[in-house]
Design an enzyme around this catalytic site. Structure first.
Site, PDB file in Angstrom:
ATOM      1  N   ASP A 172      -4.184   7.368  -0.062  1.00 59.52           N
ATOM      2  CA  ASP A 172      -4.930   6.859  -1.204  1.00 59.52           C
ATOM      3  C   ASP A 172      -5.506   5.494  -0.847  1.00 59.52           C
ATOM      4  O   ASP A 172      -5.280   4.965   0.248  1.00 59.52           O
ATOM      5  CB  ASP A 172      -4.037   6.795  -2.450  1.00 59.52           C
ATOM      6  CG  ASP A 172      -3.150   5.564  -2.440  1.00 59.52           C
ATOM      7  OD1 ASP A 172      -2.407   5.370  -1.454  1.00 59.52           O
ATOM      8  OD2 ASP A 172      -3.189   4.779  -3.406  1.00 59.52           O
ATOM      9  N   GLY A 193       0.816  -1.211   0.000  1.00 54.77           N
ATOM     10  CA  GLY A 193       0.000   0.000   0.000  1.00 54.77           C
ATOM     11  C   GLY A 193       0.847   1.256   0.000  1.00 54.77           C
ATOM     12  O   GLY A 193       1.896   1.311   0.637  1.00 54.77           O
ATOM     13  N   THR A 194       0.423   2.245  -0.730  1.00 56.21           N
ATOM     14  CA  THR A 194       0.980   3.598  -0.741  1.00 56.21           C
ATOM     15  C   THR A 194      -0.196   4.505  -1.117  1.00 56.21           C
ATOM     16  O   THR A 194      -1.206   4.000  -1.606  1.00 56.21           O
ATOM     17  CB  THR A 194       2.082   3.760  -1.812  1.00 56.21           C
ATOM     18  OG1 THR A 194       1.530   3.425  -3.067  1.00 56.21           O
ATOM     19  CG2 THR A 194       3.273   2.862  -1.535  1.00 56.21           C
ATOM     20  N   THR A 195      -0.179   5.759  -0.989  1.00 56.63           N
ATOM     21  CA  THR A 195       0.774   6.729  -0.482  1.00 56.63           C
ATOM     22  C   THR A 195       0.108   7.456   0.681  1.00 56.63           C
ATOM     23  O   THR A 195      -1.104   7.683   0.660  1.00 56.63           O
ATOM     24  CB  THR A 195       1.151   7.730  -1.607  1.00 56.63           C
ATOM     25  OG1 THR A 195       1.736   7.030  -2.696  1.00 56.63           O
ATOM     26  CG2 THR A 195       2.063   8.823  -1.124  1.00 56.63           C
TER      27      THR A 195
END
Length: 274
Positions: free
Chosen positions: A68, A51-53
């Site tokens: 996000d 997962g990002t950001t």
């Protein structure tokens, strides 16, 4: 032993000790701690979604954290609506980038750690104390991180004990080193673009509405240049998660408000698609 307690409970459950739930878990069930489970040899980072950001920014009333909703596995979208930002307790926020399963587990354990401390000590841990507790959890995951299952959290909160109460932000490295950030911060693969956006848009003493817009703009810019970061999805009604911490506590920005703001940002970008 009290009559209402079943026989055979470990002594750790019956003895007064550390207010740390992590220490209790380490003594009675260490295999349940993130990073303590046995892993096969070699790299395992491609086996789990990432997962990002995540971004955070201080403003007039406190501090904001936003993330996000995309999780990826290589070039595939593993999940479109993952939630990587949440309240850690009544006055602090936590989000993560990295291996999604371990990150969500670490956040839940951190939330329980803070709740356990508050019940045992009848007091809220200081913001610096919370930051250090989270740092120790990251250090405990170092073995898994070396095999590609790394988690990097972002921590922020409203410091009630400071001479001038205000929002504060902490980032970490993979070994658990905590670093206090000034004004704003970002983690994850899209953070380079998000931080560049906030560097241009952030101003001191911003209002609630202004700082939320800066966060959404920053995540939009990150999604524009980083395939692992998801932008606002108007078709599926999936918008960034934005949570605020102020002197009144923590609060998540409602999806209806986020939807209207996302539509406004996209309309402006449509008029100037650069």
């Amino acid at each position: 032993m009290p009559a209402d307690l079943p026989a055979g409970l470990p002594a750790a459950y019956l003895a007064a000790g550390s207010p740390s739930f992590t220490d209790l878990l380490r003594s009675v069930a260490p295999d349940l701690l993130p990073g303590r489970r046995p892993l096969p040899p070699g790299q395992a980072g491609d086996l789990a979604p990432h997962g990002t950001t995540i971004v955070a920014a201080a403003y007039a009333d406190g501090v904001l954290m936003a993330g996000d909703r995309r999780a990826t596995m290589g070039n595939m979208i593993a999940q479109r609506d993952i939630e990587k930002v949440s309240a850690a307790d009544a006055y602090s926020l936590v989000g993560f980038a990295g291996t999604a399963g371990i990150g969500m587990e670490m956040i839940r354990l951190f939330q329980l750690e803070l709740e356990h401390y508050e019940k045992i000590e009848s007091a809220i841990l200081t913001l610096d104390g919370k930051a250090n507790r989270l740092a120790s959890m990251i250090r405990g995951n170092l073995g898994a991180a070396m095999q590609g299952l790394a988690v990097l959290p972002l921590f922020a909160g409203f410091d009630l004990d400071a001479d001038a109460p205000a929002g504060r932000i902490f980032s970490y490295d993979v070994t658990g080193g905590p670093y206090e950030e000034q004004y704003f911060a970002g983690i994850g693969s899209g953070s380079l673009f998000a931080r560049g956006s906030m560097k241009k848009l952030w101003r001191p003493a911003m209002t609630r509405e202004e700082v939320i817009r800066v966060a959404v703009e920053a995540l939009y810019d990150a999604a524009d240049d980083d395939s692992a970061t998801g932008g606002p999805d108007l078709v599926r009604k999936i918008f960034p998660v934005v949570v605020l911490a102020t002197a009144e506590g923590t609060a998540r920005v409602p999806d209806d408000e986020m939807g209207q703001l996302a539509e406004s940002v996209i309309a402006e970008r449509t008029a100037n698609p650069v």
